[in-house]
Design a protein around this motif. Sequence first.
Motif, mmCIF file in Angstrom:
data_model
loop_
_atom_site.group_PDB
_atom_site.id
_atom_site.type_symbol
_atom_site.label_atom_id
_atom_site.label_comp_id
_atom_site.label_asym_id
_atom_site.label_seq_id
_atom_site.Cartn_x
_atom_site.Cartn_y
_atom_site.Cartn_z
ATOM 1 N N LEU A 6 -7.432 7.245 5.192
ATOM 2 C CA LEU A 6 -7.937 7.221 3.611
ATOM 3 C C LEU A 6 -9.739 7.709 2.847
ATOM 4 N N PHE A 59 -5.425 -4.328 -4.768
ATOM 5 C CA PHE A 59 -4.704 -2.909 -4.909
ATOM 6 C C PHE A 59 -5.040 -2.302 -7.170
ATOM 7 N N ILE A 62 -7.293 -1.223 5.950
ATOM 8 C CA ILE A 62 -7.415 0.019 4.567
ATOM 9 C C ILE A 62 -7.298 -0.303 3.506
ATOM 10 N N SER A 120 -8.759 2.693 0.731
ATOM 11 C CA SER A 120 -7.596 2.793 -0.139
ATOM 12 C C SER A 120 -8.779 1.881 -1.488
ATOM 13 N N SER A 140 -9.528 4.669 -4.226
ATOM 14 C CA SER A 140 -9.460 4.618 -5.541
ATOM 15 C C SER A 140 -10.926 4.356 -6.661
ATOM 16 N N SER A 178 2.062 -1.394 3.667
ATOM 17 C CA SER A 178 0.463 -1.445 3.067
ATOM 18 C C SER A 178 -0.188 0.309 3.886
ATOM 19 N N SER A 179 0.408 0.851 3.979
ATOM 20 C CA SER A 179 -0.524 2.178 3.318
ATOM 21 C C SER A 179 0.275 2.797 2.919
ATOM 22 N N ALA A 191 -1.007 1.167 -0.788
ATOM 23 C CA ALA A 191 -2.475 2.037 -0.615
ATOM 24 C C ALA A 191 -2.193 3.287 -1.451
ATOM 25 N N LEU A 192 -1.738 3.831 -0.886
ATOM 26 C CA LEU A 192 -1.803 5.442 -1.405
ATOM 27 C C LEU A 192 -1.442 5.776 -2.648
#
Lengths: 434, 164
Positions: free
Chosen positions: A29, A170, A290, A294, A298, A342-343, A346-347
């Motif tokens: 990321l 997030f 992460i 992220s 963002s 979590s990925s 985050a994405l």
Amino acid sequence: MSPAVWSLLASFAVMLPLMFLGVHIGVALALGGIVGIYAFTGLWGPGISMLLLQSIDVASSYTLMVIPLFIVLGTLASASGITTDLFAMFYRWFGRVRGGVAIATIGTCAGMASITGSSVATSAAMTRIALPELRRFGYNERLSVGTIANGGTLSIMIPPSITLVLYAIFAEQSVGKMLVAGVIPGLILTLGFIVLISVHCNIRPQDGPRGPAFSWKERVQSLPGVLPFLFIVAAVIVGILTGVWTPVESAAVAVILVALMGFMRRRIDFGSVVSAAREAVTTSASVFMIVIGSMLFSNFLAMNGASADITDGIMALQLSPFMLYVLLVLIYIVLGMFMEVSSLMALTIPLVMPLVAAVGWNPIWFGVVIVLLMELAMVTPPVGLNLYAVKAVAADVSLNDIYLGSLPFWFVNMVILFLFYAFPQVTLILPNML
Amino acid sequence: MPKVLLALLRLSASVGALSLVAIGLIVTADVLIRWTTGKPVSGVFEVASLMLVVAIFLPLGFMQHEKLHIRVDIFSSRARGRWAAALDVLDAVAGILVFGLLLWAAASEFLTAYRGGFRLRGIIEIPTALQIGFIVFGSALILVALGYLLVKSLRALRRPGTPP
């Protein structure tokens, strides 16, 4: 091609292959963000500065302190024997009814979920504790492993849930509101799983025979064992709900309470506390990387305005809110087949949130929906981690049995997912009280 | 990995763990004192935030060495022999790139903060260099672990007879 689109493509071209080839999600990321910022501005400096800035911000964030504290809480609670006491209590109260041992397993998972945020840990622990009992009473193997794998997923809905905290971070929402928002949906899910088991075992009694009968005296005797558990739940949930303390304070107090109870019952010592803390900090370090990646990604999205373009593009399709909901559910189910929770969050969350705002959905309600979708991802092959957690402990059970055993629970999750769409206020009762 | 380096990674992770235990104790003490005296303890927020940096950055090297980092393992869990080594090389190179950049940026910021005597604003003022110093140290530790992984996987990649 506009710079915004070009930089977004460049970012994804670096990030996605790295992610799927097994590079740490946070690293992928961060690299995606740095390359994207370079493609947009023609400079490496801003991306690198942002990496440092986010590292400082995230690693010293008071709000994010709940993550390692919740992890250490779960590990200590498990080590201090709370899970075993809970199962013993549910077993004595519900073991006699058809499917009772499986119901006791779901009840214990829900209880365990209210002291730990890790669904994999819950599934693994429950495989050790409940599977031998389910086998002893001749429960259908698929029903047994499906119950355990899906019961474990309750941990990411019922607070303290790390997934709820990550969503709040997030999506830039209140951690406290997000945590209490998971309580009612978590209880509805628990009830849904119990109804499913009861219906299954009444249609096919041979799959979930009655367990042993316990006298009322024996049942009542099992209650003092779960008092420590009730204290912790009160410390975490009621504390936040009544505003007595913040989520960080509730987590810290709960950790100290569990450690003290463990010391008093001679089930843990200082060494086990340090060992649990070491496990928590190594896991948290990975999660924080992460979050840093992220946040960097963002920032890049906010800088190039691509997420606004994507939102405009989707809004131009003029889909009804329901169709949009169905579309998002489908996208998340497909992505959830390949990506870890979590990925995946985050994405996608930074990309999806502008859309949520444009449609006018409540972000707290949407968080509950996302976490429910993450629950589905945990039991959707080929990546569903909970399926592997059960398999890792019960090596003699085939993965096929675990997949098929999970399927009915998967449909219960789906029904509830659409119930939440129809009745969004259910998820907002508690957050609105804060 | 040489025993001294492994011991250093373990020790750093343990310091991170103790820092987390200390966070739990400090925050709980703050709650109790606030209840009994009606006044919060000054500086808990700042000290706990600094300790979180220790708890997160110091265990990074150990996390990497133990391969506890979160990743999508669709391919990596199935890869064997040279393929697995190639994926490890990629993992190590990408990690070295990101943490190398972080170390470079943090080290330069550390020097600036140290020379300028900068302090974090708050009820109690903590030197900025201390906070950034832990990031520098943690990044250096994970670079050591990543460097070791890179060397090890490059050797595995070159080893004759390793099936692809």
